[in-house]
Design an enzyme around this catalytic site. Structure first.
Site, PDB file in Angstrom:
ATOM      1  N   ARG A 101       0.675  -1.376   0.045  1.00  0.00           N
ATOM      2  CA  ARG A 101      -0.289   0.019   0.324  1.00  0.00           C
ATOM      3  C   ARG A 101       0.652   1.226   0.257  1.00  0.00           C
ATOM      4  O   ARG A 101       2.020   0.996   0.593  1.00  0.00           O
ATOM      5  CB  ARG A 101      -1.079   0.228   1.008  1.00  0.00           C
ATOM      6  CG  ARG A 101      -1.856  -0.758   0.932  1.00  0.00           C
ATOM      7  CD  ARG A 101      -3.141  -0.851   2.325  1.00  0.00           C
ATOM      8  NE  ARG A 101      -1.978  -0.849   3.667  1.00  0.00           N
ATOM      9  CZ  ARG A 101      -1.496  -0.711   4.588  1.00  0.00           C
ATOM     10  NH1 ARG A 101      -2.098   1.156   4.095  1.00  0.00           N
ATOM     11  NH2 ARG A 101      -1.141  -0.910   5.846  1.00  0.00           N
ATOM     12  N   HIS A 280     -10.349  -2.633  11.178  1.00  0.00           N
ATOM     13  CA  HIS A 280      -9.631  -3.381  10.941  1.00  0.00           C
ATOM     14  C   HIS A 280      -9.094  -4.372  12.156  1.00  0.00           C
ATOM     15  O   HIS A 280      -8.332  -4.496  12.571  1.00  0.00           O
ATOM     16  CB  HIS A 280      -8.000  -1.919  10.491  1.00  0.00           C
ATOM     17  CG  HIS A 280      -7.215  -3.271  10.284  1.00  0.00           C
ATOM     18  ND1 HIS A 280      -5.840  -2.399  10.071  1.00  0.00           N
ATOM     19  CD2 HIS A 280      -7.285  -4.295   8.901  1.00  0.00           C
ATOM     20  CE1 HIS A 280      -4.985  -3.819   9.485  1.00  0.00           C
ATOM     21  NE2 HIS A 280      -5.319  -4.137   8.939  1.00  0.00           N
ATOM     22  N   ASP A 327      -9.002  -9.649   8.803  1.00  0.00           N
ATOM     23  CA  ASP A 327      -9.181  -7.833   9.022  1.00  0.00           C
ATOM     24  C   ASP A 327      -9.534  -7.080   9.572  1.00  0.00           C
ATOM     25  O   ASP A 327      -8.841  -6.384   9.043  1.00  0.00           O
ATOM     26  CB  ASP A 327      -8.093  -8.537   7.261  1.00  0.00           C
ATOM     27  CG  ASP A 327      -7.271  -7.538   6.459  1.00  0.00           C
ATOM     28  OD1 ASP A 327      -6.912  -6.850   7.978  1.00  0.00           O
ATOM     29  OD2 ASP A 327      -7.454  -5.936   5.960  1.00  0.00           O
TER      30      ASP A 327
HETATM   31  P1  GTP Z   1      -2.085  -7.603   7.805  1.00  0.00           P
HETATM   32  O1  GTP Z   1      -2.765  -8.616   6.684  1.00  0.00           O
HETATM   33  O2  GTP Z   1      -1.572  -6.934   7.088  1.00  0.00           O
HETATM   34  O3  GTP Z   1      -3.825  -6.920   7.880  1.00  0.00           O
HETATM   35  O4  GTP Z   1      -1.497  -8.721   8.746  1.00  0.00           O
HETATM   36  P2  GTP Z   1      -2.272  -9.309  10.022  1.00  0.00           P
HETATM   37  O5  GTP Z   1      -1.972  -8.185  10.983  1.00  0.00           O
HETATM   38  O6  GTP Z   1      -3.147  -9.758   9.885  1.00  0.00           O
HETATM   39  O7  GTP Z   1      -1.222  -9.773  10.255  1.00  0.00           O
HETATM   40  P3  GTP Z   1      -0.362 -11.425   9.847  1.00  0.00           P
HETATM   41  O8  GTP Z   1      -1.542 -12.550  11.199  1.00  0.00           O
HETATM   42  O9  GTP Z   1      -0.026 -11.820   8.424  1.00  0.00           O
HETATM   43  O10 GTP Z   1       1.022 -11.606  10.915  1.00  0.00           O
HETATM   44  C1  GTP Z   1       2.578 -11.064  10.538  1.00  0.00           C
HETATM   45  C2  GTP Z   1       3.606 -11.664  10.955  1.00  0.00           C
HETATM   46  O11 GTP Z   1       3.360 -12.076  12.166  1.00  0.00           O
HETATM   47  C3  GTP Z   1       3.846 -12.635  10.044  1.00  0.00           C
HETATM   48  O12 GTP Z   1       4.820 -12.987   9.659  1.00  0.00           O
HETATM   49  C4  GTP Z   1       3.558 -13.602  11.309  1.00  0.00           C
HETATM   50  O13 GTP Z   1       4.158 -15.000  11.545  1.00  0.00           O
HETATM   51  C5  GTP Z   1       3.919 -12.929  12.435  1.00  0.00           C
HETATM   52  N1  GTP Z   1       3.349 -13.583  14.131  1.00  0.00           N
HETATM   53  C6  GTP Z   1       1.914 -13.269  13.741  1.00  0.00           C
HETATM   54  N2  GTP Z   1       1.420 -13.892  14.947  1.00  0.00           N
HETATM   55  C7  GTP Z   1       2.727 -13.802  15.872  1.00  0.00           C
HETATM   56  C8  GTP Z   1       3.715 -14.092  17.110  1.00  0.00           C
HETATM   57  O14 GTP Z   1       2.444 -14.549  18.270  1.00  0.00           O
HETATM   58  N3  GTP Z   1       4.630 -14.633  17.495  1.00  0.00           N
HETATM   59  C9  GTP Z   1       5.402 -13.413  16.407  1.00  0.00           C
HETATM   60  N4  GTP Z   1       6.248 -13.564  16.868  1.00  0.00           N
HETATM   61  N5  GTP Z   1       4.598 -13.134  16.137  1.00  0.00           N
HETATM   62  C10 GTP Z   1       4.258 -12.874  15.127  1.00  0.00           C
HETATM   63  C1  SPV Z   2      -2.547  -4.511   5.436  1.00  0.00           C
HETATM   64  O1  SPV Z   2      -1.844  -3.665   4.878  1.00  0.00           O
HETATM   65  O2  SPV Z   2      -3.453  -4.144   6.993  1.00  0.00           O
HETATM   66  C2  SPV Z   2      -3.075  -5.396   4.725  1.00  0.00           C
HETATM   67  C3  SPV Z   2      -2.694  -5.627   3.363  1.00  0.00           C
HETATM   68  O3  SPV Z   2      -4.251  -6.238   5.043  1.00  0.00           O
HETATM   69  S1  SPV Z   2      -3.516  -4.933   2.409  1.00  0.00           S
HETATM   70  O4  SPV Z   2      -4.483  -5.106   1.569  1.00  0.00           O
HETATM   71  O5  SPV Z   2      -2.432  -4.740   1.428  1.00  0.00           O
HETATM   72  O6  SPV Z   2      -3.953  -3.468   2.674  1.00  0.00           O
HETATM   73 MN    MN Z   3      -4.948  -5.691   7.297  1.00  0.00          MN
END
Ligand code: GTP
Ligand code: SPV
Ligand code: MN
Length: 638
Positions: A101, A280, A327
């Site tokens: 983004r 979010h 999300d």
């Molecule tokens: P968006 O899709 O960008 O909104 O992100 P999200 O909040 O869904 O993040 P996501 O769960 O994909 O996690 C992002 C990163 O953080 C990944 O590389 C995960 O492996 C790491 N992660 C998630 N949960 C944990 C946790 O409990 N501990 C640690 N150390 N890392 C974590």
């Molecule tokens: C984020 O950036 O919080 C996402 C990925 O979930 S995007 O759809 O690119 O915004």
């Molecule tokens: Mn997101």
């Protein structure tokens, strides 16, 4: 059925290739073929066609045949590569300039600046709560970008619903786009097809216009067959006209307009006007060993753990987690005063790096079929690869990185881009909640805020009350991640994990949250803050995270159930020693997780005050400032 496209812009247009799925090919000159598309939506298409001058127009119907045809076309074009190790999985490599983004090119359009962002205080630094553009400036920006921008390309018309079709919480939109990759992704992330037509007959659908900005013939060659125009990228939201205009990027939140643009920015503004919440947030169901089930929504900034928490496999015996969404949450009070949430999406656009059978087995099982991967690495046996995938490889496997170059373990550059993603249908997740498509939504018992805080912020604490909880949300900070253009691991303020996604003045947003708490008869969720990312002096995480986060969910459920097992600290209520199950974690100490240091919080309070003054100014609700002052007093008395 095949239709010959008529004359447009002085060119004779070639007939489209025959394909059963594309039975609604449309004549751009006459509109013939728009089928039963309701008149308001049809008018929107006609305006888009006149402006963008595509070679052809196709109305998407969401059918499986359409999916097959699109993917074949993307493969023939060299934009998608098949991943034969799995079933119907594909890899896209973007132009390396279009990988995330772009927040500095994302704008809100309102008559008055103040309706989009709080006023700039005299002498204040750069603002962090969004960018404003006036309606005439947007018109000029559109005129500088869109006329003829789809020449030589097909304009796809995507009628889609955010939320289960027919749900009282769902909303519909039409996206026009010249990117078949976007169509293939929107078909996963949203509900596409004629089932949306009854809702589209009303004039209030969201109008989404998107172009990658590379008309044919090309003036310059594409990189990786990925069309985009980074210098002219603009993502504009015009809530008063229920309109989104996106130009120049094909990636993620910039181009899948149902997601951040509609379901967060436009929807948060509608939610303010209509008395609900667009956030979010992930949504999950958690069931204790006695069979009692609670639903929880959690807001963490981008790439801070929503997908992982939403799909977690609890490390506590007897506990179960089910996923409703990873999300975005739309939440509205029902007649009984309970906050009910739906996931407006139907797919996951999840961060790939770090995802493994150890950290997130349910995600790994979700993405074995019908998934589009973007900017991950590839193995020579037709599989995907990324940092932390942690899977056995057959000897002799070689790798290609996200840029298409040969790569080997140990190379200095990562194999996958840090913001590489998978795009997969939600229904493939093995732990989808039985109610995940319930049109009424699921009742929320707890709301969790969190972020990446390497020091000072306890593993979990509970807010004293709703108003304090709103303060806690407004005070969220987290290390920057690769999800947007920010570089370095800098701590950034990210109120409610919404900093990049507010659809109106963030001060008014906080006021709206305060109002929600005053609603008569509301049975308000309790509010918590978590931090999985505390680090020790050597820079290692002190909390094992992932499935072990169920231990924190268990304490949260106990609080919702009214258990008296918390201890008060200046920042909030933390588990009493013994109340958080740390069994089997010998290297984790209660005091490391829950120490609250006076110098740290004195500094945090000072920092927050400066942030509020510079960014919210007089639009900060006085209640939030009072909460900050109350925190300051409690810290002083430590
Ligand atoms: P968006 O899709 O960008 O909104 O992100 P999200 O909040 O869904 O993040 P996501 O769960 O994909 O996690 C992002 C990163 O953080 C990944 O590389 C995960 O492996 C790491 N992660 C998630 N949960 C944990 C946790 O409990 N501990 C640690 N150390 N890392 C974590
Ligand atoms: C984020 O950036 O919080 C996402 C990925 O979930 S995007 O759809 O690119 O915004
Ligand atoms: Mn997101």
């Amino acid at each position: 059925m095949q239709k010959v496209i008529g004359r447009l812009g002085g060119h004779h247009l070639p007939p489209l290739p025959p394909c059963r799925a594309w039975s609604w090919d449309v004549s751009p000159s006459t509109g013939e073929g728009l089928g039963t598309l309701p008149p308001p939506a049809r008018r929107f298409v006609e305006e888009g066609v006149r402006l963008c001058r595509p070679r052809a127009v196709r109305l998407c119907d969401g059918s499986p045949e359409e999916g097959v045809a699109l993917l074949a076309q993307l493969q023939a074009q060299g934009l998608l590569h098949p991943l034969p190790k799995y079933d119907n999985c594909w890899l896209a490599r973007t132009d390396p300039r279009d990988v995330a983004r772009v927040e500095n090119r994302t704008v809100l359009v309102t008559e008055r600046e103040r309706d989009s962002i709080p006023p700039k205080p005299p002498g204040g630094g750069p603002r962090q709560l969004g960018n404003w553009m006036s309606p005439p400036e947007l018109e000029q920006a559109v005129q500088e970008r869109f006329p003829g921008c789809m020449e030589g390309r097909t304009l796809y018309v995507i009628p889609f619903s955010m939320g289960p079709v027919g749900s009282p919480l769902a909303k519909v939109g039409v996206q026009l786009t010249d990117s078949p990759y976007v169509v293939a992704s929107m078909r996963i992330m949203t509900r596409v097809g004629p089932q949306t037509f009854p809702a589209l007959a009303r004039d209030d659908f969201i109008r989404c216009l998107h172009s990658v900005g590379r008309p044919l013939p090309l003036r310059e060659p594409l990189v990786n067959q990925w069309p985009c125009d980074p210098p002219r990228t603009l993502i504009a939201h015009h809530p008063d006209r229920r309109r989104i205009v996106s130009f120049g990027s094909g990636y993620g939140g910039n181009s899948l307009l149902g997601k951040k643009c509609f379901a967060l920015r436009i929807a948060s503004r509608l939610a303010r006007d209509e008395g609900w919440l667009a956030e979010h947030m992930l949504i999950l169901g958690v069931t204790d060993p006695m069979g009692r089930k609670r639903y929880v929504a959690a807001a963490f900034p981008s790439a801070c753990g929503k997908t992982n928490l939403a799909m977690m496999t609890p490390a506590l015996p007897g506990w179960r987690v089910h996923c409703v969404g990873d999300d975005i949450a739309w939440m509205k009070f029902d007649a009984e005063g309970r906050l009910r949430a739906i996931n407006p999406e139907s797919g996951f656009f999840g961060v790939a790096p770090g995802t493994s059978m150890r950290t997130n087995p349910n995600a790994m099982l979700t993405i074995r079929s019908n998934t589009i991967f973007t900017n991950v690495g590839q193995t020579s046996d037709g599989g995907v690869y990324w940092e932390g995938i942690d899977q056995p490889l057959t000897p002799g496997t070689t790798f290609t990185d996200w840029l298409g170059r040969a790569w080997k373990p140990g190379d200095p550059q990562p194999c996958a881009h840090p913001n590489s993603r998978f795009c997969a249908p939600a229904r493939q997740c093995p732990i989808m909640d039985p109610s995940w498509e319930d049109p009424e939504g699921v009742p929320i018992d707890a709301i969790i805020f969190g972020g990446r805080r390497p020091e000072g912020v306890p593993l979990v604490y509970e807010a004293f009350n709703w108003r304090h909880g709103v303060f806690v949300g407004s005070a969220m900070r987290s290390e920057a991640t690769a999800a947007a253009e920010h570089t370095g691991r800098r701590l950034m303020h990210d109120p409610f994990a919404m900093r990049p996604f507010f659809g109106y003045n963030a001060g008014q947003y906080l006021a709206h949250w305060l109002t929600i708490g005053e609603r008569e008869g509301a049975r308000l969720p309790r509010i918590f803050h978590v931090n999985w990312f505390l680090k020790d002096a050597a820079g290692r995480y002190v909390w094992p995270g992932f499935g072990h986060n169920a231990r924190v969910l268990a304490w949260i459920c106990s609080r919702v159930g009214g258990e008296d097992n918390a201890r008060s600290t200046p920042v909030g209520l933390v588990p009493r020693e013994g109340a958080l199950d740390l069994d089997g974690l010998p290297s984790v100490s209660y005091s490391d997780l829950f120490s609250v240091s006076r110098p740290f919080w004195e500094k945090e309070v000072r920092e927050l005050r400066g942030y509020y003054e510079e960014n919210f100014g007089e639009d900060l609700p006085k209640e939030v400032m009072e909460e900050l002052e109350a925190l300051e007093e409690r810290v002083k008395k430590m």
